[in-house]
Design an enzyme around this catalytic site. Structure first.
Site, PDB file in Angstrom:
ATOM      1  N   GLY A 195       0.837  -1.182   0.000  1.00 57.41           N
ATOM      2  CA  GLY A 195       0.000   0.000   0.000  1.00 57.41           C
ATOM      3  C   GLY A 195       0.877   1.239   0.000  1.00 57.41           C
ATOM      4  N   HIS A 240      -2.087   7.570   7.109  1.00 61.04           N
ATOM      5  CA  HIS A 240      -1.123   8.466   6.448  1.00 61.04           C
ATOM      6  C   HIS A 240      -1.791   9.772   6.009  1.00 61.04           C
ATOM      7  CE1 HIS A 240       2.678   6.358   6.157  1.00 61.04           C
ATOM      8  NE2 HIS A 240       2.112   5.262   5.706  1.00 61.04           N
ATOM      9  N   GLN A 298       3.332   9.964   0.980  1.00 61.15           N
ATOM     10  CA  GLN A 298       4.596   9.220   0.936  1.00 61.15           C
ATOM     11  C   GLN A 298       5.397   9.504  -0.326  1.00 61.15           C
ATOM     12  OE1 GLN A 298       2.598   5.300   2.038  1.00 61.15           O
ATOM     13  NE2 GLN A 298       4.577   5.117   3.040  1.00 61.15           N
ATOM     14  N   HIS A 355      -4.028   1.532   7.810  1.00 61.60           N
ATOM     15  CA  HIS A 355      -2.665   2.081   7.803  1.00 61.60           C
ATOM     16  C   HIS A 355      -2.547   3.226   6.796  1.00 61.60           C
ATOM     17  CE1 HIS A 355       1.894   1.490   7.849  1.00 61.60           C
ATOM     18  NE2 HIS A 355       1.711   2.234   6.773  1.00 61.60           N
ATOM     19  N   GLU A 356      -3.048   2.995   5.573  1.00 60.23           N
ATOM     20  CA  GLU A 356      -2.894   4.026   4.533  1.00 60.23           C
ATOM     21  C   GLU A 356      -3.755   5.258   4.827  1.00 60.23           C
ATOM     22  OE1 GLU A 356      -0.402   3.631   2.833  1.00 60.23           O
ATOM     23  OE2 GLU A 356      -0.150   1.468   3.026  1.00 60.23           O
ATOM     24  N   CYS A 360       6.325  -0.073   6.949  1.00 52.50           N
ATOM     25  CA  CYS A 360       5.889   1.095   6.187  1.00 52.50           C
ATOM     26  C   CYS A 360       7.040   1.527   5.290  1.00 52.50           C
ATOM     27  CB  CYS A 360       5.514   2.224   7.145  1.00 52.50           C
ATOM     28  SG  CYS A 360       5.004   3.729   6.293  1.00 52.50           S
ATOM     29  N   LEU A 361       6.725   1.845   4.039  1.00 53.93           N
ATOM     30  CA  LEU A 361       7.780   2.280   3.110  1.00 53.93           C
ATOM     31  C   LEU A 361       8.500   3.522   3.622  1.00 53.93           C
ATOM     32  CD1 LEU A 361       5.955   1.843  -0.329  1.00 53.93           C
ATOM     33  CD2 LEU A 361       7.559   0.279   0.771  1.00 53.93           C
TER      34      LEU A 361
HETATM   35 NI    NI Z   1       2.915   3.393   5.587  1.00 57.14          NI
END
Ligand code: NI
Length: 180
Positions: free
Chosen positions: A44, A137, A49, A133-134, A91-92
């Site tokens: 995701g 963000h 991000q 999670h997304e 997480c990226l």
């Molecule tokens: Ni993340």
């Protein structure tokens, strides 16, 4: 290729602006987000991000050999249910760590597709966790803000170590030291 913004960049703590459903420019953004997500082995990605403060996310929780991205414009949690469960999340934007996060196991989310049509998606497991999670963000929350205070302290020091070890987006643990 858009670069992944990494914590503690303050961009990641901004609340994102709603998109105009059907806005044609979102198609290009969604494609770029997809590319960045797959290139870094994510399941995701949220627009902040890649440095864009708009409410749009892309997820793909299908098996690894299948590409089935879902783009959600202005996603909003309509319903959560079930007893909270704790699972490790990566997480990226926080490379090299995974953090135990408590979330409810089932979610129903409303969103627009890229043509401006309204949809809902619902489910449990990785899908429910990834959606939450997304969407976090988009409200300026990373793993650190979503973790319990105790886990947050642990995660911040693990993240310092991961950065020193040169962790890259897509890694959820510290790379093994090179053997000489
Ligand atoms: Ni993340």
């Amino acid at each position: 290729m858009l670069k992944i913004i990494e914590s503690p960049d303050p961009i990641l703590n901004q609340v994102c602006e709603p998109c105009i459903p059907g806005d044609k420019s979102l198609k290009k953004l969604a494609k770029q987000m997809e590319k960045a997500m797959y290139a870094n082995d994510g399941v995701g990605i949220a627009a902040p991000q890649v440095g864009v403060l708009k409410r749009i996310i892309v997820i793909d929780v299908s098996p690894e050999d299948v590409r089935d991205p879902l783009v959600l414009v202005n996603p909003e949690i309509l319903e959560l249910s079930g007893d909270p469960e704790i699972e490790d999340e990566g997480c990226l934007s926080c490379p090299g760590i995974s953090v135990p996060i408590e979330r409810q196991p089932w979610a129903r989310v409303g969103f627009y597709d890229l043509d401006g049509e309204r949809w809902e998606v619902e489910g449990d497991g990785l899908l429910a966790r990834c959606l939450q999670h997304e969407i976090d963000h988009l409200d300026g929350k990373t793993l650190f803000e979503s973790a319990s205070p105790r886990e947050r302290i642990r995660a911040l020091s693990a993240y310092e170590a991961a950065k020193r070890a040169g962790a890259k987006p897509g890694q959820t643990s510290i790379p093994e030291p090179k053997v000489r």
